[in-house]
Enzyme design. Structure first.
Site, mmCIF file in Angstrom:
data_model
loop_
_atom_site.group_PDB
_atom_site.id
_atom_site.type_symbol
_atom_site.label_atom_id
_atom_site.label_comp_id
_atom_site.label_asym_id
_atom_site.label_seq_id
_atom_site.Cartn_x
_atom_site.Cartn_y
_atom_site.Cartn_z
ATOM 1 C CG HIS A 103 3.903 -1.782 -4.805
ATOM 2 N ND1 HIS A 103 2.740 -2.509 -4.955
ATOM 3 C CD2 HIS A 103 4.896 -2.623 -5.212
ATOM 4 C CE1 HIS A 103 3.017 -3.714 -5.421
ATOM 5 N NE2 HIS A 103 4.316 -3.818 -5.579
ATOM 6 C CG ASP A 116 -2.818 3.249 2.578
ATOM 7 O OD1 ASP A 116 -1.916 2.969 3.398
ATOM 8 O OD2 ASP A 116 -3.766 2.467 2.324
ATOM 9 C CB THR A 121 -2.374 -8.900 -0.782
ATOM 10 O OG1 THR A 121 -1.828 -8.889 -2.117
ATOM 11 C CG2 THR A 121 -1.831 -10.099 -0.023
ATOM 12 C CG ASN A 179 -8.445 -11.889 0.599
ATOM 13 O OD1 ASN A 179 -9.606 -11.663 0.278
ATOM 14 N ND2 ASN A 179 -7.413 -11.474 -0.121
ATOM 15 C CB CYS A 183 12.634 15.760 -10.169
ATOM 16 S SG CYS A 183 13.142 16.241 -11.834
ATOM 17 C CG ASN A 215 -1.879 -1.195 1.178
ATOM 18 O OD1 ASN A 215 -2.033 -1.828 0.136
ATOM 19 N ND2 ASN A 215 -2.493 -1.518 2.301
HETATM 20 P P1 OAD Z 1 -5.920 -6.044 -4.930
HETATM 21 O O1 OAD Z 1 -6.950 -5.037 -5.264
HETATM 22 O O2 OAD Z 1 -5.322 -6.811 -6.046
HETATM 23 O O3 OAD Z 1 -6.529 -7.113 -3.908
HETATM 24 C C1 OAD Z 1 -7.225 -6.707 -2.781
HETATM 25 C C2 OAD Z 1 -7.579 -7.951 -1.999
HETATM 26 O O4 OAD Z 1 -8.234 -7.526 -0.815
HETATM 27 C C3 OAD Z 1 -8.553 -8.900 -2.715
HETATM 28 O O5 OAD Z 1 -8.027 -10.220 -2.666
HETATM 29 C C4 OAD Z 1 -9.845 -8.805 -1.897
HETATM 30 O O6 OAD Z 1 -10.536 -10.043 -1.799
HETATM 31 C C5 OAD Z 1 -9.313 -8.392 -0.550
HETATM 32 N N1 OAD Z 1 -10.250 -7.625 0.286
HETATM 33 C C6 OAD Z 1 -11.270 -6.823 -0.081
HETATM 34 N N2 OAD Z 1 -11.868 -6.272 0.985
HETATM 35 C C7 OAD Z 1 -11.186 -6.731 2.077
HETATM 36 C C8 OAD Z 1 -11.285 -6.530 3.476
HETATM 37 N N3 OAD Z 1 -12.210 -5.712 4.003
HETATM 38 N N4 OAD Z 1 -10.413 -7.175 4.285
HETATM 39 C C9 OAD Z 1 -9.468 -8.002 3.774
HETATM 40 N N5 OAD Z 1 -9.315 -8.220 2.461
HETATM 41 C C10 OAD Z 1 -10.159 -7.600 1.620
HETATM 42 O O7 OAD Z 1 -4.826 -5.289 -4.045
HETATM 43 P P2 OAD Z 1 -3.302 -5.688 -3.808
HETATM 44 O O8 OAD Z 1 -3.150 -7.152 -3.634
HETATM 45 O O9 OAD Z 1 -2.799 -4.790 -2.741
HETATM 46 O O10 OAD Z 1 0.347 -2.006 -7.419
HETATM 47 O O11 OAD Z 1 -2.678 -5.259 -5.182
HETATM 48 C C11 OAD Z 1 -1.311 -5.361 -5.382
HETATM 49 C C12 OAD Z 1 -0.843 -4.239 -6.271
HETATM 50 O O12 OAD Z 1 -1.629 -4.171 -7.457
HETATM 51 C C13 OAD Z 1 -1.024 -2.850 -5.687
HETATM 52 O O13 OAD Z 1 0.005 -2.496 -4.778
HETATM 53 C C14 OAD Z 1 -1.004 -1.991 -6.897
HETATM 54 C C15 OAD Z 1 -1.945 -2.791 -7.748
HETATM 55 O O14 OAD Z 1 -1.925 -2.594 -9.078
HETATM 56 C C16 OAD Z 1 0.814 -0.961 -8.108
HETATM 57 O O15 OAD Z 1 0.165 0.049 -8.295
HETATM 58 C C17 OAD Z 1 2.206 -1.172 -8.580
#
Ligand code: OAD
Length: 254
Positions: free
Chosen positions: A121, A106, A192, A217, A129, A104
């Site tokens: 990330h 954030d 994730t 998850n 820049c 994240n």
């Molecule tokens: P994703 O959007 O790929 O996955 C989010 C996960 O959170 C999913 O598996 C959902 O099932 C789960 N989820 C949803 N609500 C939830 C909750 N309340 N509690 C627990 N889990 C929940 O996000 P990331 O795995 O973080 O990269 O994505 C990885 C990367 O892909 C990000 O860092 C970003 C993105 O493109 C870049 O921008 C380089």
């Protein structure tokens, strides 16, 4: 969510673990009101990553990319850490060595007090820049120029301090994350989809090192089958309950 009962084998591993990794993704910030990327309502359902989150996109349309990140910066500025971030920070008192490896951008883990934090990330909090690498506060950069990337004294353009598709992860940060995953006894993967590499490979590393794996998850992921324990519930409910169970296990008299 009701209390978490740790299965016997997991309880043993929790009791003896010295080195712990928490690997987090966008789902951990979902209950802070921030969108995930994939799945229903996710950012990539409405937008195309290659038009917003690549160096090519920034070259082709810097205003569009800058405005999208300014919008995300604003969403994050208005958000607060939720009970999932708080529970993860609380685990620092439970285990001798714990490291939070997040995908994240954030800063919510930082804001809630997680000290041993690796941001794989990058972070929305900084801009840099694209020519000379000078870094500055993202909020100030947006305030100065909300509609287009501010221009650096060197003539380059400021861009958000996040890793885009096609870019390498910050080398030292990723090395530290790999070392932590390959040497931990307990690995928690929370919120994730575990589909973006190389970050998702950390789960494999921990598995090969024999760590006890726990997934938090509501939906299954490609690694669910490897897990010693899966909590299919929102992180803001599951992580506080899991932290309680771990505290009971480590401090049985309290
Ligand atoms: P994703 O959007 O790929 O996955 C989010 C996960 O959170 C999913 O598996 C959902 O099932 C789960 N989820 C949803 N609500 C939830 C909750 N309340 N509690 C627990 N889990 C929940 O996000 P990331 O795995 O973080 O990269 O994505 C990885 C990367 O892909 C990000 O860092 C970003 C993105 O493109 C870049 O921008 C380089």
């Amino acid at each position: 969510m009701t209390a978490v009962e740790l299965p016997g084998a997991v309880r043993e591993r929790v009791r003896s673990a010295e080195r712990v990794v928490v690997f987090s993704g966008a789902g951990v910030s979902r209950e802070s009101g921030l969108d995930t990327f994939r799945g229903a309502g996710g950012l990539w359902e409405r937008m195309r990553p290659e038009e917003l989150a690549t160096p090519e996109a920034f070259r082709a349309d810097p205003e569009k990319v800058w405005q999208w990140y300014a919008w995300r910066y604003q969403r994050v500025a208005e958000a607060s850490p939720n009970p999932a971030h708080q529970a993860i920070a609380r685990l620092e008192a439970v285990f001798p060595f714990i490291i939070v490896v997040t995908q994240n951008v954030d800063s919510l883990h930082r804001r809630v007090g997680s000290r041993n934090l690796l941001e794989l990330h990058g972070s929305l909090a900084r801009a840099f820049c694209n020519r000379c690498g000078r870094s500055r506060d993202m909020g100030e950069a947006i305030a100065e120029s909300p509609g287009a990337p501010p221009i650096c004294t060197c003539g380059g353009k400021f861009r958000p301090g996040v890793v885009w598709f096609g870019e390498s992860l910050p080398e030292e940060t990723f090395e530290q994350a790999c070392e932590a995953a390959a040497s931990c006894e307990l690995f928690l993967s929370a919120g994730t989809s575990a589909t973006v590499y190389p970050a998702a490979g950390l789960i494999e590393l921990a598995h090969r090192a024999g760590a006890c794996l726990i997934e938090i998850n509501p939906e299954p992921t490609p690694f669910s089958g490897l897990m010693d324990l899966r909590l299919a519930a929102p992180a803001g409910e599951a992580l506080p309950a899991l932290a309680d169970a771990m505290e009971r296990c480590r401090w049985p008299t309290t």
